[in-house]
Design a protein around this motif. Structure first.
Motif, PDB file in Angstrom:
ATOM      1  N   ASP A 227       0.831  -1.207   0.000  1.00  0.00           N
ATOM      2  CA  ASP A 227       0.000   0.000   0.000  1.00  0.00           C
ATOM      3  C   ASP A 227       0.864   1.256   0.000  1.00  0.00           C
ATOM      4  N   GLU A 228       1.947   1.254   0.777  1.00  0.00           N
ATOM      5  CA  GLU A 228       2.847   2.406   0.797  1.00  0.00           C
ATOM      6  C   GLU A 228       3.543   2.589  -0.560  1.00  0.00           C
ATOM      7  N   GLN A 229       3.928   1.492  -1.178  1.00  0.00           N
ATOM      8  CA  GLN A 229       4.553   1.590  -2.497  1.00  0.00           C
ATOM      9  C   GLN A 229       3.558   2.112  -3.532  1.00  0.00           C
ATOM     10  N   ARG A 230       2.301   1.680  -3.428  1.00  0.00           N
ATOM     11  CA  ARG A 230       1.257   2.168  -4.340  1.00  0.00           C
ATOM     12  C   ARG A 230       1.077   3.676  -4.177  1.00  0.00           C
ATOM     13  N   LYS A 231       1.098   4.169  -2.931  1.00  0.00           N
ATOM     14  CA  LYS A 231       0.962   5.609  -2.688  1.00  0.00           C
ATOM     15  C   LYS A 231       2.115   6.380  -3.328  1.00  0.00           C
ATOM     16  N   LEU A 232       3.318   5.837  -3.220  1.00  0.00           N
ATOM     17  CA  LEU A 232       4.471   6.507  -3.813  1.00  0.00           C
ATOM     18  C   LEU A 232       4.381   6.545  -5.338  1.00  0.00           C
ATOM     19  N   VAL A 233       3.954   5.431  -5.917  1.00  0.00           N
ATOM     20  CA  VAL A 233       3.820   5.384  -7.377  1.00  0.00           C
ATOM     21  C   VAL A 233       2.754   6.381  -7.837  1.00  0.00           C
ATOM     22  N   GLU A 234       1.648   6.455  -7.109  1.00  0.00           N
ATOM     23  CA  GLU A 234       0.599   7.409  -7.481  1.00  0.00           C
ATOM     24  C   GLU A 234       1.086   8.849  -7.357  1.00  0.00           C
ATOM     25  N   ALA A 235       1.906   9.140  -6.355  1.00  0.00           N
ATOM     26  CA  ALA A 235       2.466  10.484  -6.210  1.00  0.00           C
ATOM     27  C   ALA A 235       3.402  10.805  -7.384  1.00  0.00           C
ATOM     28  N   LEU A 236       4.200   9.837  -7.798  1.00  0.00           N
ATOM     29  CA  LEU A 236       5.073  10.047  -8.961  1.00  0.00           C
ATOM     30  C   LEU A 236       4.252  10.270 -10.225  1.00  0.00           C
ATOM     31  N   GLU A 237       3.171   9.529 -10.379  1.00  0.00           N
ATOM     32  CA  GLU A 237       2.322   9.699 -11.570  1.00  0.00           C
ATOM     33  C   GLU A 237       1.627  11.056 -11.568  1.00  0.00           C
ATOM     34  N   ARG A 238       1.220  11.528 -10.393  1.00  0.00           N
ATOM     35  CA  ARG A 238       0.627  12.874 -10.324  1.00  0.00           C
ATOM     36  C   ARG A 238       1.664  13.929 -10.673  1.00  0.00           C
ATOM     37  N   SER A 239       2.887  13.740 -10.210  1.00  0.00           N
ATOM     38  CA  SER A 239       3.964  14.667 -10.538  1.00  0.00           C
ATOM     39  C   SER A 239       4.199  14.695 -12.045  1.00  0.00           C
TER      40      SER A 239
END
Length: 108
Positions: A74-86
């Motif tokens: 779940d934490e890795q998914r949050k990081l990936v989503e933050a990178l995609e938003r960036s």
């Protein structure tokens, strides 16, 4: 009649009074503190309040494999989503976001 207290006994009496006074103040603070923390809980759940998430709040430290831990994923998914938003809004880290998404999909 009343005889005066000898000078040798005065420090003991003062020390005893300080200890007794501190104990009384301590227990009075506990008693008064408990009275203020009593609050009435609502009997029914308000509309619009979601149930608690079934996802764990912390990582299982006794898990033999960190990669299969739901909290870690779940934490890795949050990081990936933050990178995609960036990447989407600022056009930064797009290559990193693609590689991170691919790595996360490979873990699942």
């Amino acid at each position: 009649m009343n005889q005066p207290i000898p000078r040798a006994g005065r420090p003991w009496i003062i020390g005893f009074l300080i200890v007794v006074g501190a104990a009384v103040i301590f227990y009075a603070g506990i008693f008064l503190g408990r009275q203020q923390t009593v609050s009435e809980q609502p009997r029914t759940r308000a509309l619009g309040i979601a149930r608690a998430s079934p996802k764990p709040l912390v990582r299982n430290v006794y898990s033999p494999s960190i990669i299969s831990d739901p909290y870690f994923l779940d934490e890795q998914r949050k990081l990936v989503e933050a990178l995609e938003r960036s990447c989407q809004f600022q056009r930064q880290n797009c290559e990193t976001a693609r590689k991170a998404r691919a790595a996360l999909n490979a873990l699942k």
